[in-house]
Scaffold this motif. Structure first.
Motif, PDB file in Angstrom:
ATOM      1  N   UNK A 345      -2.654   4.766   5.962  1.00 53.16           N
ATOM      2  CA  UNK A 345      -3.556   4.216   6.980  1.00 53.16           C
ATOM      3  C   UNK A 345      -2.750   3.543   8.094  1.00 53.16           C
ATOM      4  N   UNK A 346      -3.061   3.847   9.351  1.00 54.14           N
ATOM      5  CA  UNK A 346      -2.314   3.244  10.469  1.00 54.14           C
ATOM      6  C   UNK A 346      -2.414   1.720  10.503  1.00 54.14           C
ATOM      7  N   UNK A 347      -3.462   1.159   9.901  1.00 55.86           N
ATOM      8  CA  UNK A 347      -3.653  -0.294   9.928  1.00 55.86           C
ATOM      9  C   UNK A 347      -2.707  -1.027   8.992  1.00 55.86           C
ATOM     10  N   UNK A 348      -2.076  -0.305   8.063  1.00 54.04           N
ATOM     11  CA  UNK A 348      -1.169  -0.967   7.128  1.00 54.04           C
ATOM     12  C   UNK A 348       0.107  -1.391   7.854  1.00 54.04           C
ATOM     13  N   UNK A 349       0.639  -2.543   7.513  1.00 53.69           N
ATOM     14  CA  UNK A 349       1.771  -3.095   8.272  1.00 53.69           C
ATOM     15  C   UNK A 349       2.981  -2.161   8.331  1.00 53.69           C
ATOM     16  N   UNK A 350       3.244  -1.424   7.262  1.00 51.02           N
ATOM     17  CA  UNK A 350       4.410  -0.538   7.250  1.00 51.02           C
ATOM     18  C   UNK A 350       4.220   0.730   8.086  1.00 51.02           C
TER      19      UNK A 350
END
Ligand SMILES: [Zn+2]
Length: 384
Positions: A345-350
């Protein structure tokens, strides 16, 4: 005033990797966290090169369902009956076969068959058949090279097939002529390294140090021949360390449905993509997918938010996305999970990409397609 705009692409140099490091702090002190395009480099790079979303340039994952026009039909008739699975499934053999297929069909893009089973590959076509970096490489959509040519700006874009050091030397050679006004330096070895040693590997420090030294060399040459320059480092995504694996493929195959008659699927490393060929298969697969641990089926809202709601469901009618860190093993990209992966998911920090810029940037930086808009802005500013 002779000016140069220089963009350096470092594959997988995510925000989390760079945010606490001093890498190029003097040269590029303006640092920004930028949203990843959902998917892999196969979609991020065309997005950066065109400034358009995947639903426009049509590049998302590599394989898409296209049984009528699949270029791989020959595997069904020619190769499969003669080659034992143990041999054709070896990476080296697949790599050589990929090169042969690319040559046979005149593909100039990055073509790799990965671990796609040979008894299934004929259901699919492959999107990256042409070199995306050269003029007309993403036609009918205009890419970076098309836009530079249109404006008559002398430029240099790396050859992605070359090693990093070869691309750095090629750029230095161009800079020494003093002719170019825009350069796009492509480097991709960081991605491979991060996959193997993860973002916490000590090898990452060394690699970043190496980039730093090389960039100093480039900039020294720039300063000798240009009155002014703009410099930026851009990336396409970050890297997420392995949390665990799920054998989605065996679960689906346990339903006893027939591949090619009831359904078709591609298992990417972080995502399963499904096409349903009848209503019963749709129902049974979807109810199973809803129970696969550490994952969820993307809603239509999410597909839109991630710019992958293709009207013709080219890349799948439904997508199963793994939770950050969880990989599908085995998948069609490889038999074994890697120590780290991207495509969550693009929202994940990594997941976040990064921009390091020599000047403050005053255009929106929401997603990586904004790098394209920044490049256009800089190429127009830098014209004499
Ligand atoms: Zn990668």
């Amino acid at each position: 005033m002779k000016k140069l705009s220089l963009f350096m692409f470092i594959d997988a140099l995510g925000w989390e990797i760079i945010k606490d490091r001093d890498f190029l702090k003097d040269l590029a002190p303006n640092r920004y966290r930028v949203g990843m395009q959902f998917g892999y480099s196969s979609t991020a790079i065309p997005t950066i090169l065109t400034g358009e979303k995947p639903t426009v340039h049509k590049h998302f994952s590599f394989y898409y369902y296209a049984p009528d026009k699949s270029p791989f039909k020959m595997f069904k008739y020619l190769l499969l009956p003669y080659l034992p699975g143990a041999i054709v499934d070896r990476w080296r053999v697949r790599h050589i076969l990929s090169k042969l297929v690319a040559k046979l069909y005149g593909y100039t893009g990055y073509f790799e068959m990965y671990a796609m089973p040979f008894d299934r590959i004929h259901y699919f076509d492959y999107i990256e058949k042409t070199d995306m970096f050269v003029p007309d490489g993403l036609k009918p959509v205009k890419n970076l090279a098309d836009k530079l040519e249109e404006r008559g700006i002398p430029y240099h874009i790396s050859n992605w097939r070359l090693k990093e050091i070869e691309n750095i030397e090629a750029l230095i050679k161009e800079i020494r002529t003093g002719e170019i006004r825009f350069a796009f330096l492509y480097t991709a070895a960081m991605d491979g390294l991060l996959h193997m040693v993860t973002k916490d590997g000590k090898e990452i420090d060394e690699k970043i140090e190496w980039y730093s030294t090389q960039i100093q060399r480039v900039i020294e040459e720039v300063k000798k021949r240009y009155d002014d320059f703009y410099f930026a480092v851009i990336s396409d995504h970050g890297m997420t360390t392995l949390a665990g694996v799920v054998d989605v493929k065996s679960q689906i195959e346990g339903l006893g449905l027939k591949f090619g008659e009831d359904y078709v699927a591609v298992y990417d490393s972080t995502m399963g993509r499904f096409w349903f060929l009848n209503g019963q298969a749709r129902e049974r697969i979807l109810s199973l997918l809803n129970q696969v641990p550490n994952s969820h089926v993307l809603s239509e809202e999410e597909e839109k938010k991630y710019f992958i709601a293709f009207e013709n469901h080219m890349y799948g009618e439904k997508y199963l996305l793994m939770d950050p860190g969880w990989q599908i093993e085995p998948c069609d990209m490889g038999i074994k999970a890697l120590p780290a992966m991207h495509g969550f998911a693009p929202e994940h920090k990594d997941s976040y990409a990064a921009l390091l810029s020599s000047e403050p940037v005053d255009i929106p930086l929401n997603y990586v397609d904004d790098f394209h808009h920044l490049m256009i802005k800089k190429m127009e500013e830098r014209q004499d």
